[in-house]
Design a protein around this motif. Structure first.
Motif, PDB file in Angstrom:
ATOM      1  N   ILE A 102     -17.370  23.257 -21.296  1.00 38.29           N
ATOM      2  CA  ILE A 102     -18.639  23.853 -20.870  1.00 38.29           C
ATOM      3  C   ILE A 102     -19.311  24.193 -21.509  1.00 38.29           C
ATOM      4  CG2 ILE A 102     -20.075  24.569 -19.105  1.00 38.29           C
ATOM      5  CD1 ILE A 102     -17.427  23.082 -17.584  1.00 38.29           C
ATOM      6  N   CYS A 103     -20.823  23.623 -21.577  1.00 42.25           N
ATOM      7  CA  CYS A 103     -21.633  23.651 -23.159  1.00 42.25           C
ATOM      8  C   CYS A 103     -22.632  24.270 -22.169  1.00 42.25           C
ATOM      9  CB  CYS A 103     -22.661  22.297 -23.050  1.00 42.25           C
ATOM     10  SG  CYS A 103     -21.039  21.521 -24.110  1.00 42.25           S
ATOM     11  N   GLU A 104     -23.374  24.140 -20.549  1.00 43.10           N
ATOM     12  CA  GLU A 104     -24.719  25.147 -19.581  1.00 43.10           C
ATOM     13  C   GLU A 104     -24.120  25.014 -18.946  1.00 43.10           C
ATOM     14  OE1 GLU A 104     -28.060  22.479 -22.480  1.00 43.10           O
ATOM     15  OE2 GLU A 104     -28.571  23.141 -20.171  1.00 43.10           O
ATOM     16  N   GLY A 105     -24.333  25.607 -17.937  1.00 42.57           N
ATOM     17  CA  GLY A 105     -24.132  25.629 -16.463  1.00 42.57           C
ATOM     18  C   GLY A 105     -22.902  26.393 -16.365  1.00 42.57           C
ATOM     19  N   ILE A 106     -22.699  26.554 -14.940  1.00 43.83           N
ATOM     20  CA  ILE A 106     -21.508  27.316 -15.142  1.00 43.83           C
ATOM     21  C   ILE A 106     -20.685  26.381 -13.499  1.00 43.83           C
ATOM     22  CG2 ILE A 106     -23.104  28.158 -12.437  1.00 43.83           C
ATOM     23  CD1 ILE A 106     -21.105  30.566 -13.105  1.00 43.83           C
ATOM     24  N   GLY A 112      -8.599  21.383 -10.112  1.00 42.19           N
ATOM     25  CA  GLY A 112      -9.935  21.031 -10.223  1.00 42.19           C
ATOM     26  C   GLY A 112     -11.211  21.181 -10.768  1.00 42.19           C
ATOM     27  N   ILE A 113     -11.513  21.165 -11.510  1.00 43.39           N
ATOM     28  CA  ILE A 113     -12.728  21.862 -11.680  1.00 43.39           C
ATOM     29  C   ILE A 113     -14.255  21.295 -11.144  1.00 43.39           C
ATOM     30  CG2 ILE A 113     -14.467  22.802 -13.737  1.00 43.39           C
ATOM     31  CD1 ILE A 113     -11.874  22.786 -15.633  1.00 43.39           C
ATOM     32  N   VAL A 114     -14.898  21.325 -10.617  1.00 46.46           N
ATOM     33  CA  VAL A 114     -16.404  21.057 -10.151  1.00 46.46           C
ATOM     34  C   VAL A 114     -17.757  22.067 -10.243  1.00 46.46           C
ATOM     35  CG1 VAL A 114     -15.637  22.661  -8.033  1.00 46.46           C
ATOM     36  CG2 VAL A 114     -17.301  20.889  -7.581  1.00 46.46           C
ATOM     37  N   ALA A 115     -18.320  21.542 -10.579  1.00 48.99           N
ATOM     38  CA  ALA A 115     -19.859  22.469 -11.122  1.00 48.99           C
ATOM     39  C   ALA A 115     -20.320  23.177 -10.347  1.00 48.99           C
ATOM     40  CB  ALA A 115     -21.005  20.525 -11.905  1.00 48.99           C
ATOM     41  N   LEU A 116     -20.649  23.742  -9.971  1.00 49.21           N
ATOM     42  CA  LEU A 116     -21.825  24.677  -9.232  1.00 49.21           C
ATOM     43  C   LEU A 116     -22.662  24.566 -10.304  1.00 49.21           C
ATOM     44  CD1 LEU A 116     -19.241  28.448  -9.213  1.00 49.21           C
ATOM     45  CD2 LEU A 116     -19.168  26.066  -7.625  1.00 49.21           C
ATOM     46  N   SER A 117     -23.781  24.455 -10.976  1.00 48.23           N
ATOM     47  CA  SER A 117     -24.830  23.648 -11.207  1.00 48.23           C
ATOM     48  C   SER A 117     -24.924  22.772 -11.796  1.00 48.23           C
ATOM     49  CB  SER A 117     -26.051  26.147 -11.324  1.00 48.23           C
ATOM     50  OG  SER A 117     -25.042  25.055 -13.317  1.00 48.23           O
ATOM     51  N   PRO A 118     -26.106  22.177 -12.602  1.00 48.42           N
ATOM     52  CA  PRO A 118     -25.818  21.618 -12.912  1.00 48.42           C
ATOM     53  C   PRO A 118     -25.082  21.647 -14.605  1.00 48.42           C
ATOM     54  CG  PRO A 118     -28.195  21.665 -12.467  1.00 48.42           C
ATOM     55  CD  PRO A 118     -27.811  23.002 -12.089  1.00 48.42           C
ATOM     56  N   VAL A 119     -24.269  21.359 -15.129  1.00 48.57           N
ATOM     57  CA  VAL A 119     -23.348  21.091 -15.822  1.00 48.57           C
ATOM     58  C   VAL A 119     -24.064  20.343 -16.896  1.00 48.57           C
ATOM     59  CG1 VAL A 119     -21.088  21.331 -17.110  1.00 48.57           C
ATOM     60  CG2 VAL A 119     -22.093  22.714 -14.967  1.00 48.57           C
TER      61      VAL A 119
END
Lengths: 246, 246
Positions: free
Chosen positions: A52-56, A93-100
């Motif tokens: 992950i580079c940006e976002g959460i 799994g992994i899911v984006a919570l914000s724009p990632v």
DNA sequence: CGTCATATTGACTTTAGTCAATAGAAGTGG
DNA sequence: CCACTTCTATTGACTAAAGTCAATATGACG
């Protein structure tokens, strides 16, 4: 592209310049993921290493055949999809919570690099160990206490962790989550989450302006939440960092 | 004395005879601990390696200054006090739930042995990974769903795990816990726990005689609990074991 | 037989969930 | 910049789940 990762790893055990450079030169692609979209699907066969580079983002496990989706933890900038990058597979799994923004690193050269640089592997293992500690704290925090304490605890944790990745300061952070997402993390209903937030505001424990969540008094909310930041190892990491700088 | 440990490690990656023998010959003391007594206190400085030989213990974290004690997981015979025996310290305590026999292994020779036998270290790491998976499942299971489903899920897990250490069979296990302890594990009140147990009995999902808890139908309780034993890696371990036997 | 721990029950309170409606904010296309 | 849609936050009324307190069985065991 991997600066967040490198910066974070550095806190867990100073990297040699060479390790750093090799890491930076790994074959990688950058990907943008919208909120609510999957970054890694549960049970997906093991592919590239995701950073992950940006976002959460959040680790999730679906229950009851997909009805509910439990959140196991956050994945912040500088963290990788697997807690232990040497593990066989992901059980969640992994899911984006914000724009990632996610970097995809080819698995084979990555594994190779870990073998060549034991220090690097060790830093990853330490990062994994920190995450395990956080998971244990979540398990203790949730399920045992009232929703308002849980929420306060979560907010305290977020302040420390987001602060470490530049999304906050000593007594505030830029809140990336909607109330519905908070509710999902704690396993309570969105309506109740809303009431809990109001309650915390009425108690003067939190204040929200725009997307900035501020603690009028760190001491008071820590006390209310029963929060002791030791498990986040911020101090230890800072110490390790300082030693490295000498 | 360490047969439970050795048997379990063997499932995670067959040990050489030499590793096995060296492990057996480690300087060790045997200790008996009564239910409710601490095996490791939280924040206790890192001492000997504790191996549970008999009985059942729990990892716990105390909250709100000792008022509540959250249970993070079980420690069954053949398991060690730290999920990762190379970790620096323990961020939680371990308390006996039933009468427990613990072997104390001197730390230094133990660490030395792990360095000499990478296979051994690897088996420990795999065991740790399994435990992390279980912790994640607990986090998903608890907090998200109604108490009766949580309880059913916990019972299903106990059946599989206790069966693996000889405390149960295909559809039953010898229950080592009181209802109060169950309540504590799930973070609900003892009264509610009692009602949940009655409910599960009325549904015909469990039956209790003496201290034997039996599932009239494995399929039905698994379905009710949303239980999928994959995360316990029983199959994988059995497979690994069979391969080793060839 | 008496004692202590465990299990069970009933009555009542509190916490949280559900449903449904409304108010605000943010974003989009014209 | 405005009208419009959509997501997010908030509120009220009601229901369901779980906690608390207190009493009573039931059992294990010396």
């Amino acid at each position: 592209m991997l600066s967040a990762l490198i910066q974070k790893l550095d806190l867990f055990g100073p990297l040699s310049d060479e390790a750093r450079n090799r890491l930076r030169k790994l074959p990688a692609r950058l990907l943008s993921v919208a909120p609510h979209d999957d970054i890694v699907r549960e049970k997906e066969p093991r592919g590239d290493v995701r950073v992950i580079c940006e976002g959460i983002a959040a680790r999730t496990k679906s229950l009851d055949g997909g009805d509910r989706q439990a959140v196991l933890g956050f994945v912040l900038p500088g963290e990788v999809d697997e807690s232990d990058p040497l593990a066989d597979a992901l059980d969640h799994g992994i899911v984006a919570l914000s724009p990632v923004k996610v970097a995809l690193l080819a698995r084979q050269p990555f594994d190779q690099l870990l073998l060549e640089f034991p220090d690097l592997a060790r830093a990853f293992r330490r990062m994994a160990r920190l995450n395990e500690g956080i998971t244990r704290m979540w398990l203790a925090n949730m399920g045992q206490r009232a929703a308002d304490r849980q929420t306060a605890h979560l907010l305290c944790e977020m302040q420390v962790r987001l602060c470490a990745v530049g999304m906050g300061g000593a007594d505030w952070f830029t809140n990336p989550l909607t109330q519905e997402q908070f509710a999902n993390v704690l396993g309570i209903s969105a309506v109740h989450m809303n009431r809990v937030m109001q309650h915390l505001r009425e108690l003067g424990l939190i204040r929200i302006e725009n997307h900035v969540l501020r603690f009028p008094s760190l001491a008071r909310i820590h006390e209310y939440a029963g929060f002791d930041p030791a498990y986040l190892m911020t101090d230890a990491r800072v110490r390790a960092h300082e030693q490295a700088a000498e």
